[in-house]
Design an enzyme around this catalytic site. Structure first.
Site: not given
Ligand code: GCB
Length: 557
Positions: A433, A533, A469, A377-378, A514, A431, A437, A126
């Site tokens: 959200y 973000k 994150e 990462n992820e 993040w 990480n 999300y 991303d």
């Molecule tokens: C994540 C990723 C990061 C993205 C972020 C997002 O999990 O590691 O690269 O930018 O989410 O904002 O969706």
């Protein structure tokens, strides 16, 4: 498919032994060669080297008509010995072709989709796939017999510090090595002889978070002449890092990470390194009271680590292995695939990944600021194939550096009941959200789910947890009284919710939001002029949430 090329040209005046060929530039198309480099007249008899800070994601370099270097990997340096190809005092053409195509065998991976309108690059991360030379290009010299590398390991025992060093020299097999260690004021504190040895520092002044105290190691290579054949200066911070149970220690003291996942990204410059932006970013982190950041999702310019060393900022260093995950690929690139297979991410990709780990550690091993290696990462982490892929990479990371904990940033869907690889690692980096999300606009549910998940991790592993994150997009200037996604207020509410939970779960030893600032991405329905973000806008203006962070992080110190 974007190709970028550029001919480097000398921009600044030549200093003795070092000359900047070009500053940073980002470009997306092939460029016409622009100029030539004059090798300084006084460089006769020296070994002359051309060095690139990075070329994203691969490059081939020529000096005049001779190919001198080819390099894979967009975020680590490479160089070529061009002594026999250039004449001091003369002008030479340096040509670089840079290619940012991503494939299943590149790190980061991607794939090129054939469409009726031609090939289209797809990738599973991303941030915008900038191409070009984002860091400086240097011409420098060394003597013919020279010190090629030094590795240091530091220890602390009470008030005594020790620095173990390993030095490599080329062409100086008969030479003697002398090493001195000086304090910041120039006072000599220890000396040793030989290519390997130990230096003991009584009443040591350790490097610690918030106080980047550095000693100066000075190595000399002596032949028969009455001046050294070569000298090599290296700043050294004496500190230790350890993980015990769910605690993270720096110098034997528990450490709590506060700060950000960042990007090398700014308006106009794109990914091009910019000293002014870098210093400004560090000043803003200081303003908030942040003590750390992760080099998400690739090693940053060396200048950033040097700055962090000098100012006592703690760094999690990360490889460019981002997007090794079919679950993410499905959302980001509308691609359905199996992550690890003969035709997708395979043993050839693993070799490129291994090389990326090697180059990151080779470059950054002596920076006291770096306290964790994040090798991905992820990535997919819930399958047997992911275990087979990562097991040897973790082993290789530990072999290269037995002193730093190893970690990866875990993806939202790899919950403790699914994840299969975290047992290989020292620290859990998550990480998450919730509130974005998942559980959008329902912060009560988000809070419950977040806490339940963190507690499940602590049941499964006795390891420290860093939330690497968490956050929410916020459009600067958008406000609302309801919990309304995209408002600055909602972003602040999401962060406050996470902080309540962190304070209730003992194993949480760090919070990195993040993101530090808004950044450019590929177009996407959830991306309004990029990813929003950031707690700062892309041009570094503070959003509402920065107030909350200032209060929290200045108190935490
Ligand atoms: C994540 C990723 C990061 C993205 C972020 C997002 O999990 O590691 O690269 O930018 O989410 O904002 O969706």
């Amino acid at each position: 498919m974007d190709w970028a090329g550029s001919t480097a040209h000398r921009r600044s005046g030549a200093g003795r032994g070092i000359s900047r060929v070009c500053g940073t530039r980002s470009c997306g198309r092939r460029l016409v060669p622009e100029g030539a480099v004059r090798v300084p007249q006084g460089w006769g008899g020296q070994r002359i080297v051309l060095r690139f800070g990075s070329a994203t994601h691969r490059a081939v370099v020529w000096v005049d008509d001779a190919e001198v270097a080819a390099h894979e990997g967009g975020y680590t340096p490479f160089e070529a010995d061009i002594t026999d190809l250039v004449v001091p005092g003369a002008e030479h053409r340096v040509t670089v072709v840079v290619n940012n195509t991503l494939s299943w065998q590149s790190i980061p991976p991607g794939h090129v989709k054939e469409t009726p309108d031609g090939p289209r690059q797809r990738y599973f991360h991303d941030f915008f796939n900038y191409a070009g030379l984002h860091r400086s290009v240097w011409l420098y010299t060394t003597p013919r017999s020279y010190i090629s590398d030094i590795t240091v390991f530091t220890r602390l025992a009470g008030s005594t510090g020790s620095v173990e060093y390993h030095l490599e020299a080329v062409g100086g097999e008969e030479h003697e090595v002398h090493v001195t260690l000086r304090d910041a004021d120039g006072t000599e504190v220890a000396r040793a002889a030989g290519a390997q040895g130990g230096l003991t520092v009584e009443d040591v002044h350790p490097w610690r978070p918030g106080e980047g105290h550095l000693y100066h190691l000075h190595a000399e290579l002596w032949g028969t002449s009455d001046t050294p054949a070569d000298t090599y200066p290296l700043p050294v911070g004496v500190r230790t890092v350890a993980v015990e149970g769910s605690r993270f220690f720096i110098n034997g003291e528990p450490f709590y990470f506060t700060g950000f996942g960042k990007h090398e990204d700014s308006p106009v410059r794109g990914k091009g390194h910019d000293d002014a932006f870098m210093v400004h970013d560090f000043a803003l982190m200081e303003w908030l009271g942040a003590n750390s950041f992760r080099t998400s999702h690739y090693p940053y310019a060396e200048e950033a680590l040097e700055y962090a060393d000098r100012h006592g900022i703690v760094v999690i260093g990360e490889t460019p292995a981002v997007g090794l995950n079919a679950e993410l690929g499905a959302t980001l690139a509308e691609a359905v695939f199996t992550t690890f297979s003969e035709h997708t991410i395979n043993t050839a990709t693993q070799d490129v990944h291994r090389q990326a780990i090697r180059e990151m550690i080779a470059r950054d091993k002596n920076h006291p600021c770096v306290v964790i290696w994040s090798i991905a990462n992820e990535p997919e982490s819930h399958t047997g194939a992911s275990f087979s892929y990562f097991d040897p990479l973790v082993a290789e990371t530990r072999r290269l550096d037995p002193t730093r904990p190893v970690a990866f940033a875990n993806f939202m869907t790899a919950t403790p009941d699914r994840d299969l690889i975290s047992g290989l690692f020292d620290v859990l980096m998550l990480n998450r959200y919730y509130g974005w999300y998942k559980d959008l606009a329902d912060l009560a549910a988000a809070e419950r789910h977040l806490e339940a998940e963190l507690r499940a991790w602590t049941q499964k592993h006795d390891k420290p947890i860093i939330m690497t994150e968490y956050g929410a997009d916020a459009l600067m200037g958008l406000h609302g009284v309801m919990p309304s996604p995209w408002t600055e207020d909602y972003q602040a509410d999401v962060l406050a919710m996470y902080h309540r939970v962190f304070d209730r779960v003992d194993a949480v030893v760090g919070e990195q939001i993040w993101n530090f600032a808004d950044f450019a991405t590929a177009p996407g329905l959830l991306r309004v002029d990029g990813n929003k973000k950031g707690v700062f806008t892309r041009d570094r203006r503070p959003k509402t949430s920065t107030r909350l962070l200032r209060e929290r992080w200045r108190e935490h110190r």
